[in-house]
Design a protein around this motif. Structure first.
Motif, PDB file in Angstrom:
ATOM      1  N   LYS A  62      54.300  22.701 -11.064  1.00  0.00           N
ATOM      2  CA  LYS A  62      52.766  22.140 -12.112  1.00  0.00           C
ATOM      3  C   LYS A  62      52.664  20.709 -11.187  1.00  0.00           C
ATOM      4  N   ARG A  63      51.233  20.589 -11.576  1.00  0.00           N
ATOM      5  CA  ARG A  63      50.373  19.341 -10.764  1.00  0.00           C
ATOM      6  C   ARG A  63      50.226  18.506 -12.327  1.00  0.00           C
ATOM      7  N   VAL A  64      49.789  16.891 -12.684  1.00  0.00           N
ATOM      8  CA  VAL A  64      50.118  16.684 -13.125  1.00  0.00           C
ATOM      9  C   VAL A  64      49.074  15.584 -12.665  1.00  0.00           C
ATOM     10  N   TYR A  65      48.128  15.176 -12.734  1.00  0.00           N
ATOM     11  CA  TYR A  65      47.179  13.890 -11.851  1.00  0.00           C
ATOM     12  C   TYR A  65      47.035  12.925 -12.894  1.00  0.00           C
ATOM     13  N   ALA A  66      46.749  12.004 -11.592  1.00  0.00           N
ATOM     14  CA  ALA A  66      47.108  10.549 -12.282  1.00  0.00           C
ATOM     15  C   ALA A  66      45.605  10.256 -12.982  1.00  0.00           C
ATOM     16  N   ALA A  67      45.963   9.566 -14.198  1.00  0.00           N
ATOM     17  CA  ALA A  67      45.191   8.639 -15.138  1.00  0.00           C
ATOM     18  C   ALA A  67      44.925   7.312 -14.167  1.00  0.00           C
ATOM     19  N   PRO A  68      43.034   7.162 -13.921  1.00  0.00           N
ATOM     20  CA  PRO A  68      42.971   5.588 -14.069  1.00  0.00           C
ATOM     21  C   PRO A  68      43.777   4.043 -13.599  1.00  0.00           C
ATOM     22  N   GLY A  69      43.964   4.159 -12.486  1.00  0.00           N
ATOM     23  CA  GLY A  69      44.843   3.315 -12.538  1.00  0.00           C
ATOM     24  C   GLY A  69      46.344   2.803 -12.443  1.00  0.00           C
ATOM     25  N   GLU A  70      46.943   3.860 -12.866  1.00  0.00           N
ATOM     26  CA  GLU A  70      48.335   5.366 -12.646  1.00  0.00           C
ATOM     27  C   GLU A  70      49.215   5.282 -11.224  1.00  0.00           C
ATOM     28  N   ASN A  71      49.794   4.581 -10.785  1.00  0.00           N
ATOM     29  CA  ASN A  71      50.669   5.270  -9.403  1.00  0.00           C
ATOM     30  C   ASN A  71      50.918   6.815  -9.261  1.00  0.00           C
ATOM     31  N   SER A  72      50.520   6.770  -8.465  1.00  0.00           N
ATOM     32  CA  SER A  72      49.566   8.114  -8.019  1.00  0.00           C
ATOM     33  C   SER A  72      49.620   8.717  -5.514  1.00  0.00           C
ATOM     34  N   VAL A  73      50.184   8.974  -5.855  1.00  0.00           N
ATOM     35  CA  VAL A  73      50.491  10.253  -4.341  1.00  0.00           C
ATOM     36  C   VAL A  73      48.349  10.925  -4.548  1.00  0.00           C
ATOM     37  N   PRO A  74      48.474  10.934  -2.994  1.00  0.00           N
ATOM     38  CA  PRO A  74      46.996  11.887  -2.610  1.00  0.00           C
ATOM     39  C   PRO A  74      47.363  13.291  -2.828  1.00  0.00           C
ATOM     40  N   TYR A  75      46.849  13.991  -3.259  1.00  0.00           N
ATOM     41  CA  TYR A  75      46.684  15.646  -2.515  1.00  0.00           C
ATOM     42  C   TYR A  75      46.092  16.025  -2.090  1.00  0.00           C
ATOM     43  N   LEU A  76      46.613  17.209  -1.129  1.00  0.00           N
ATOM     44  CA  LEU A  76      45.069  18.197   0.003  1.00  0.00           C
ATOM     45  C   LEU A  76      46.135  19.697  -0.881  1.00  0.00           C
ATOM     46  N   ARG A  77      44.797  20.349  -0.897  1.00  0.00           N
ATOM     47  CA  ARG A  77      44.794  21.937  -1.529  1.00  0.00           C
ATOM     48  C   ARG A  77      45.163  22.417  -0.066  1.00  0.00           C
ATOM     49  N   PRO A  78      44.922  23.341   0.171  1.00  0.00           N
ATOM     50  CA  PRO A  78      45.823  24.744   1.743  1.00  0.00           C
ATOM     51  C   PRO A  78      44.301  24.133   2.908  1.00  0.00           C
ATOM     52  N   TYR A  79      43.368  24.130   2.042  1.00  0.00           N
ATOM     53  CA  TYR A  79      42.221  24.174   3.214  1.00  0.00           C
ATOM     54  C   TYR A  79      42.035  22.908   3.923  1.00  0.00           C
ATOM     55  N   ASP A  80      42.529  21.590   3.105  1.00  0.00           N
ATOM     56  CA  ASP A  80      41.918  20.678   3.244  1.00  0.00           C
ATOM     57  C   ASP A  80      42.975  20.444   4.794  1.00  0.00           C
ATOM     58  N   VAL A  81      43.644  20.958   4.618  1.00  0.00           N
ATOM     59  CA  VAL A  81      44.441  20.152   6.126  1.00  0.00           C
ATOM     60  C   VAL A  81      44.028  20.727   7.451  1.00  0.00           C
ATOM     61  N   PHE A  82      42.901  21.354   7.229  1.00  0.00           N
ATOM     62  CA  PHE A  82      42.750  21.828   9.007  1.00  0.00           C
ATOM     63  C   PHE A  82      41.714  20.855   9.340  1.00  0.00           C
ATOM     64  N   ASP A  83      40.838  19.656   8.598  1.00  0.00           N
ATOM     65  CA  ASP A  83      40.211  19.145   8.750  1.00  0.00           C
ATOM     66  C   ASP A  83      40.890  18.206   9.800  1.00  0.00           C
ATOM     67  N   TYR A  84      39.582  17.706  10.604  1.00  0.00           N
ATOM     68  CA  TYR A  84      39.748  16.893  11.437  1.00  0.00           C
ATOM     69  C   TYR A  84      40.536  15.345  10.688  1.00  0.00           C
ATOM     70  N   LEU A  85      39.900  14.819   9.845  1.00  0.00           N
ATOM     71  CA  LEU A  85      40.695  13.842   8.718  1.00  0.00           C
ATOM     72  C   LEU A  85      40.218  14.336   7.675  1.00  0.00           C
ATOM     73  N   PRO A  86      41.381  15.099   6.747  1.00  0.00           N
ATOM     74  CA  PRO A  86      41.478  15.472   5.509  1.00  0.00           C
ATOM     75  C   PRO A  86      42.010  14.036   4.620  1.00  0.00           C
ATOM     76  N   GLN A  87      40.558  14.774   3.477  1.00  0.00           N
ATOM     77  CA  GLN A  87      40.652  13.566   2.662  1.00  0.00           C
ATOM     78  C   GLN A  87      40.831  14.024   0.980  1.00  0.00           C
ATOM     79  N   ALA A  88      41.531  12.899   0.347  1.00  0.00           N
ATOM     80  CA  ALA A  88      42.561  13.396  -0.925  1.00  0.00           C
ATOM     81  C   ALA A  88      41.934  14.446  -1.587  1.00  0.00           C
ATOM     82  N   ALA A  89      42.523  15.750  -2.163  1.00  0.00           N
ATOM     83  CA  ALA A  89      40.806  16.294  -2.955  1.00  0.00           C
ATOM     84  C   ALA A  89      41.601  15.741  -4.386  1.00  0.00           C
ATOM     85  N   ASP A  90      42.512  14.940  -4.802  1.00  0.00           N
ATOM     86  CA  ASP A  90      42.900  14.637  -6.154  1.00  0.00           C
ATOM     87  C   ASP A  90      44.063  13.570  -6.056  1.00  0.00           C
ATOM     88  N   LEU A  91      44.561  13.041  -7.123  1.00  0.00           N
ATOM     89  CA  LEU A  91      45.171  11.857  -7.020  1.00  0.00           C
ATOM     90  C   LEU A  91      46.232  12.261  -8.206  1.00  0.00           C
TER      91      LEU A  91
END
Length: 482
Positions: A62-91
């Motif tokens: 289960k994924r719990v998304y971070a609120a503004p200012g909360e300690n967070s970790v960047p998250y990648l969806r499956p197909y994001d990992v194939f990018d040249y420079l993947p960008q976090a889809a969510d925190l």
């Protein structure tokens, strides 16, 4: 019509004589593996007893998304990992998600897609990817021995390897690959000289890609850090007011966001320049689609594929469909998907270097071609900043999907030029292209060796009575074959 020769020994072993079955890529790939086994090649499973490694199990989280200012970790969806420079889809929230470390893959892990319509692509985790939480919808293949790991990575990327991966896929709605399916794939080690060559090519590729990714990410961060900080003066939920006379022809809220106005004012104050002053922007007309096999056309990229190292489900288009010269990308062109959802991947840039210069892109792709004297690496860094991304996204309009128009794009303000960092960014993109070329060379060598060895073995196959074993030809209509 698809026609495929099938070795009788394999056909009778499977107990199937229907053409549709034997024309499927997975069955043909498995026949090649059986022939290699009979020819004396060493075959090792990816996982299990005497396997190369093991497949880590990841249960649904289960994924719990971070609120503004909360300690967070960047998250990648499956197909994001194939990018040249993947960008976090969510925190993701650090406190709201238990055991996030389990989903942060270690360098050297092979990530394998395990569901979806384009099942099969895989990615190698380097230092950059290991910074992210990666979706639990990807299998983790761990192989401790680096040489075995790099060789397996090359084999799994070949047409034969990809066909074996999808041979046992299941699912009523979407295709699915289990940990057992992945672990049961057998990797053929044909000869020591080939293994050594492939391992060295793959080592160069993954190391060069890792260095380029980390350096490019650092350059974007450094470039953005020197720009004026842009922060909202109030809470977004409180809204803002706008003079009616300032609305013009645009009534959409994002276009009149005060943060965008502040950004433009800040860039103007430090000597920012408009896109139209340093580059030519354009999108070609819509075309009829006549897709062909790779030997008869040119590769054509969608907005999503622009960002991918190895484009997933890449298609090729015939010359009769469009004028190649109009759609050809060219060295130094900055490109991004210009139709889609502004809050997602629209406007994320990629820089075209030599290995994709003659590739084509669809009419949904914006071309930003630098003028003579404009540094393409600086242009990329500028578009990668939040200062420019916010302006481009705000300029998008549309009733169904958002569209970035060249005339609006020309008015976007860019940060002042930075030649030194621009040169470094351009070199990073060239290194990424070189890494792709090295990996492609390794993959092609493995596939060529498999086909060459199988081609040499088929005429010499004999049964237990030392009699020649015949083959028969299976054929099926292309619309019916998997």
């Amino acid at each position: 019509m698809i026609i495929a020769p099938v070795h009788a020994k394999v056909a009778f072993k499977d107990g199937r004589l229907d053409a549709k079955y034997h024309c499927s890529p997975g069955v043909r790939a498995n026949e090649h593996i059986e022939l290699l086994r009979d020819g004396g090649a060493e075959l090792r499973r990816l996982a299990g007893e005497n396997g190369l490694g093991y497949v880590g199990r990841t249960s649904r989280t289960k994924r719990v998304y971070a609120a503004p200012g909360e300690n967070s970790v960047p998250y990648l969806r499956p197909y994001d990992v194939f990018d040249y420079l993947p960008q976090a889809a969510d925190l993701l929230s650090e406190t709201g998600n238990a055991d996030l470390d389990r989903l942060m893959p270690e360098p050297g892990t092979i990530l394998q897609t395990c569901s979806g319509r384009n099942l099969g692509p895989l990615a190698y985790v380097d230092e950059y990817i290991s910074r992210f939480v990666v979706s639990d919808d990807m299998l983790r293949l761990h192989i401790e021995n680096e040489n075995d790991r790099l060789y397996a990575l090359a084999f799994l990327s070949t047409p034969t390897g990809q066909a074996l991966l999808t041979r046992s896929k299941t699912g009523n709605v979407i295709d699915h690959l289990s940990a057992e399916d992945l672990g049961n794939v057998e990797v053929p080690f044909i000869d020591d000289a080939l293994t050594t060559e492939i391992v060295e090519l793959m080592r160069q590729a993954v190391n060069l890609r890792e260095q380029a990714r980390v350096r490019l990410d650092d350059l974007v961060a450094e470039f953005q850090a020197q720009l004026p900080p842009i922060e909202r003066s109030g809470r977004l939920r409180d809204g803002w007011t706008q003079q009616a006379r300032a609305l013009g022809s645009r009534l959409d809220v994002a276009y009149h966001d005060p943060l965008v106005s502040q950004t433009r004012e800040a860039l103007a104050a430090v000597g920012g320049v408009k896109v139209g002053e340093v580059a030519q922007t354009f999108m070609p007309n819509r075309y009829k689609r006549y897709y062909v096999e790779s030997a008869f056309g040119r590769p054509i990229l969608s907005g999503r594929q622009l960002l991918q190292m190895k484009p997933v489900n890449l298609q090729y288009i015939a010359a009769r469909a469009l004028d190649f010269s109009e759609y050809e990308l060219g060295v130094g062109t900055l490109v991004f998907g210009a139709r889609g959802r502004a809050e997602e991947r629209i406007s994320l840039p990629a820089l075209i270097t030599e290995e994709r210069a003659d590739w084509l892109a669809s009419h949904n792709v914006m071309r930003v071609r630098p003028n003579l004297g404009t540094n393409p690496g600086w242009l990329y860094l500028a578009f990668a900043t939040q200062h420019v991304q916010s302006q481009v996204k705000a300029s998008a309009f549309g009733s169904v999907v958002d569209v970035v128009d060249p005339s609006n794009l020309n008015e976007v303000l860019l940060p002042p030029p930075d030649e030194e960092r621009g040169d470094a960014a351009l070199q990073c993109w060239r290194d990424l292209g070189s890494a792709n070329a090295l990996e492609a060379a390794a993959v092609n060598k493995v596939e060529a060796a498999i086909l060459s060895r199988v081609g040499a073995l088929i005429p010499n196959q004999v049964d237990v009575n030392q009699q020649a074993v015949p083959t028969f030809v299976a054929s099926a209509h292309a619309t019916e074959a998997p």
